[in-house]
Write a protein that holds these residues in place. Structure first.
Motif, PDB file in Angstrom:
ATOM      1  N   SER A   1     127.716  55.053  36.571  1.00 10.04           N
ATOM      2  CA  SER A   1     126.460  54.435  37.621  1.00 10.04           C
ATOM      3  C   SER A   1     125.992  55.644  38.475  1.00 10.04           C
ATOM      4  O   SER A   1     125.968  56.861  38.053  1.00 10.04           O
ATOM      5  CB  SER A   1     128.653  54.429  38.323  1.00 10.04           C
ATOM      6  OG  SER A   1     128.832  55.163  38.579  1.00 10.04           O
TER       7      SER A   1
ATOM      8  N   SER B   1     127.113  57.707  41.029  1.00 10.38           N
ATOM      9  CA  SER B   1     127.259  58.304  40.936  1.00 10.38           C
ATOM     10  C   SER B   1     127.286  59.913  40.278  1.00 10.38           C
ATOM     11  O   SER B   1     126.833  60.950  40.655  1.00 10.38           O
ATOM     12  CB  SER B   1     128.886  58.251  41.192  1.00 10.38           C
ATOM     13  OG  SER B   1     129.561  57.640  42.176  1.00 10.38           O
TER      14      SER B   1
ATOM     15  N   THR C   1     124.896  52.099  52.448  1.00 14.98           N
ATOM     16  CA  THR C   1     125.320  50.806  52.045  1.00 14.98           C
ATOM     17  C   THR C   1     126.683  50.648  53.112  1.00 14.98           C
ATOM     18  O   THR C   1     127.064  49.459  52.996  1.00 14.98           O
ATOM     19  CB  THR C   1     125.498  51.002  50.398  1.00 14.98           C
ATOM     20  OG1 THR C   1     124.822  51.005  49.953  1.00 14.98           O
ATOM     21  CG2 THR C   1     126.121  49.808  50.547  1.00 14.98           C
TER      22      THR C   1
ATOM     23  N   ASP D   1     118.568  59.304  47.574  1.00 14.35           N
ATOM     24  CA  ASP D   1     119.432  58.184  46.930  1.00 14.35           C
ATOM     25  C   ASP D   1     119.220  56.793  47.241  1.00 14.35           C
ATOM     26  O   ASP D   1     118.937  56.637  48.283  1.00 14.35           O
ATOM     27  CB  ASP D   1     120.594  57.993  47.335  1.00 14.35           C
ATOM     28  CG  ASP D   1     122.124  57.472  47.183  1.00 14.35           C
ATOM     29  OD1 ASP D   1     121.134  55.662  46.934  1.00 14.35           O
ATOM     30  OD2 ASP D   1     122.847  57.467  47.375  1.00 14.35           O
TER      31      ASP D   1
ATOM     32  N   GLN E   1     123.373  47.806  39.263  1.00 13.73           N
ATOM     33  CA  GLN E   1     124.064  47.003  39.279  1.00 13.73           C
ATOM     34  C   GLN E   1     123.843  46.446  41.392  1.00 13.73           C
ATOM     35  O   GLN E   1     124.207  45.640  41.789  1.00 13.73           O
ATOM     36  CB  GLN E   1     125.848  47.509  39.833  1.00 13.73           C
ATOM     37  CG  GLN E   1     126.547  48.480  40.668  1.00 13.73           C
ATOM     38  CD  GLN E   1     126.219  50.102  40.353  1.00 13.73           C
ATOM     39  OE1 GLN E   1     125.250  50.405  40.044  1.00 13.73           O
ATOM     40  NE2 GLN E   1     126.539  50.567  41.142  1.00 13.73           N
ATOM     41  N   LYS E   2     122.656  47.244  42.134  1.00 18.12           N
ATOM     42  CA  LYS E   2     122.390  47.007  43.428  1.00 18.12           C
ATOM     43  C   LYS E   2     120.962  46.054  43.515  1.00 18.12           C
ATOM     44  O   LYS E   2     121.666  44.389  42.740  1.00 18.12           O
ATOM     45  CB  LYS E   2     122.452  48.167  44.128  1.00 18.12           C
ATOM     46  CG  LYS E   2     124.090  49.286  44.126  1.00 18.12           C
ATOM     47  CD  LYS E   2     125.008  48.484  44.605  1.00 18.12           C
ATOM     48  CE  LYS E   2     125.926  48.923  44.393  1.00 18.12           C
ATOM     49  NZ  LYS E   2     126.498  50.680  45.425  1.00 18.12           N
TER      50      LYS E   2
HETATM   51  C1  LIG Z   1     127.120  52.417  45.087  1.00 17.01           C
HETATM   52  C2  LIG Z   1     126.269  53.209  45.979  1.00 17.01           C
HETATM   53  C3  LIG Z   1     126.277  54.447  45.531  1.00 17.01           C
HETATM   54  C4  LIG Z   1     127.526  54.585  44.578  1.00 17.01           C
HETATM   55  O1  LIG Z   1     126.796  54.167  42.680  1.00 17.01           O
HETATM   56  P1  LIG Z   1     127.950  54.035  41.995  1.00 17.01           P
HETATM   57  O2  LIG Z   1     126.639  53.232  41.179  1.00 17.01           O
HETATM   58  O3  LIG Z   1     129.536  52.967  42.332  1.00 17.01           O
HETATM   59  O4  LIG Z   1     128.026  55.801  40.903  1.00 17.01           O
HETATM   60  C5  LIG Z   1     126.089  55.340  46.012  1.00 17.01           C
HETATM   61  N1  LIG Z   1     125.353  55.676  46.930  1.00 17.01           N
HETATM   62  C6  LIG Z   1     124.691  53.880  47.551  1.00 17.01           C
HETATM   63  C7  LIG Z   1     123.698  54.089  49.004  1.00 17.01           C
HETATM   64  C8  LIG Z   1     125.160  53.191  47.194  1.00 17.01           C
HETATM   65  O5  LIG Z   1     125.419  52.489  47.456  1.00 17.01           O
END
Ligand SMILES: *Cc1c(COP(=O)(O)O)cnc(C)c1O
Length: 355
Positions: free
Chosen positions: A60, A62, A135, A161, A186-187
């Motif tokens: 993921s 992170s 987020t 990020d 996944q986003k």
């Molecule tokens: C979801 C998210 C993360 C962390 O993502 P994971 O895939 O859960 O490790 C980091 N930064 C932002 C801005 C996020 O929305």
């Protein structure tokens, strides 16, 4: 029971994509895999408008938050923080023994270039870390302006990020001047989690070469070594890579400008609804395109609302961390379009008797 995801991650994965994700496995050292990899990377470079390196990490997002620090920050980094994810990145730097400083703003406000310039003039940093779209608060930071400040300080890299902005808004990586940028699948890409796309500049590779303890799993130089053979260092999440290939074909099939415009259309419509019935959390002018963070001015029970939405196969998200009760969030990433969002908003109106 199926619920359409209006949460800010993981995001909705539609039926067509679910079929692609069921593509039979291939060996990750096979020719079939190398072909997939060799198709995928140029498409990602095109999306990100970069001639730099693009890699695929099996984790993921992170993971790369940590990897970027391990590879690119020998000593000191400055974290622009404005919510939970930017604070997480700062904590990751601390956990890796770096001298990390935080330049914080109140949740709901953006990180602005003026304060950054002052901080960089005061102290020398190996890198500045910024979360493009925070987020937890629905704030989109002014990335170009932040990047122009960082450019004034030649030894300082810019780490971004873009977890909830990549594939949601246009990010011309080279033009903006980003040294490392990443997003989990996944986003904005609307896929399951498990892979993180990241791009690194030549400057970033040079920096990594000067850092002895880069760690093992996220060693950027190792990614480059395997990239030369159209492979990843360790076994990748192959279904997601088939999905990503398909998603990029969809984006280029409809033209990225149109794809991005459809995201903005949803954001605009959601903000309008939120302002009519509630209020927005982000400072005006810095609202996210990927999700709408709403102040719960009517003191509704978000849990009750979500329960009723669940009965109609939809779900949204409450606030993040300390904003859990005070706000709620509607994600509009992934396989969603305006008519899905309209249905959600109309259903909320009906449940809450808003009309
Ligand atoms: C979801 C998210 C993360 C962390 O993502 P994971 O895939 O859960 O490790 C980091 N930064 C932002 C801005 C996020 O929305």
């Amino acid at each position: 029971m199926y619920k359409k995801l209006f949460i800010p991650g993981p995001t909705e994965v539609g039926p067509e994509m679910l079929k692609v994700l069921a593509t039979p496995q291939v060996g990750h050292r096979s020719g079939e895999f190398q072909e997939l990899y060799a198709r995928l990377i140029p498409k990602l470079k095109k999306l990100l408008k970069t001639s730099g390196h693009v890699y695929l990490a099996t984790s993921s997002a992170s993971g790369i938050m940590e990897g970027s620090i391990r590879n690119l920050v020998p000593e000191r980094c400055l974290h622009l923080t404005c919510g939970a994810f930017s604070e997480r990145w700062y904590e990751i730097a601390i956990a890796n023994g770096k001298q990390a400083d935080k330049l914080a703003v109140e949740w709901g406000k953006p990180n602005l270039p003026g304060a950054l310039d002052e901080a960089l003039a005061r102290k020398k940093y190996d890198a500045v870390a910024v979360v493009h779209n925070e987020t937890s608060t629905g704030v989109m930071n002014p990335l170009r302006e932040i990047a122009s400040v960082v450019k004034k300080y030649p030894g300082t890299l810019l780490l971004v990020d873009a977890v909830t902005s990549m594939a949601v808004v246009d990010i011309p990586v080279d033009e903006i001047g980003i040294d490392l940028i990443f997003a989990g699948t996944q986003k904005g890409f609307g896929l399951p989690s498990g892979t993180t796309v990241f791009a690194a500049s030549e400057r970033a590779s040079e920096r990594a070469r000067s850092v002895p303890a880069r760690g093992y799993y996220f060693d950027i130089l190792d990614f480059e070594k395997y990239h030369q053979r159209n492979q990843t260092p360790t076994t990748p999440c192959i279904p997601i890579l088939y999905g990503l290939d398909h998603r990029l074909d969809q984006i280029f099939g409809e033209e990225p400008e149109r794809w991005f415009a459809r995201r903005l259309e949803m954001a605009t419509s959601c903000r309008k609804w939120a302002k009519k019935h509630f209020a927005l959390l982000p400072e005006p002018g810095y609202e996210s395109v990927s999700l709408t963070a709403i102040r719960n001015t009517r003191k509704i029970s978000v849990a009750d609302l979500n329960k009723k939405l669940g009965e109609r196969s939809m779900t949204l998200s409450n606030g993040y961390g300390k904003l859990k009760e005070e706000t709620f969030r509607i994600g509009h990433m992934g396989d969603l379009d305006l008519k899905d969002l309209d249905l959600l908003l109309n259903t909320i109106d009906e449940i809450l008797g808003l009309k």
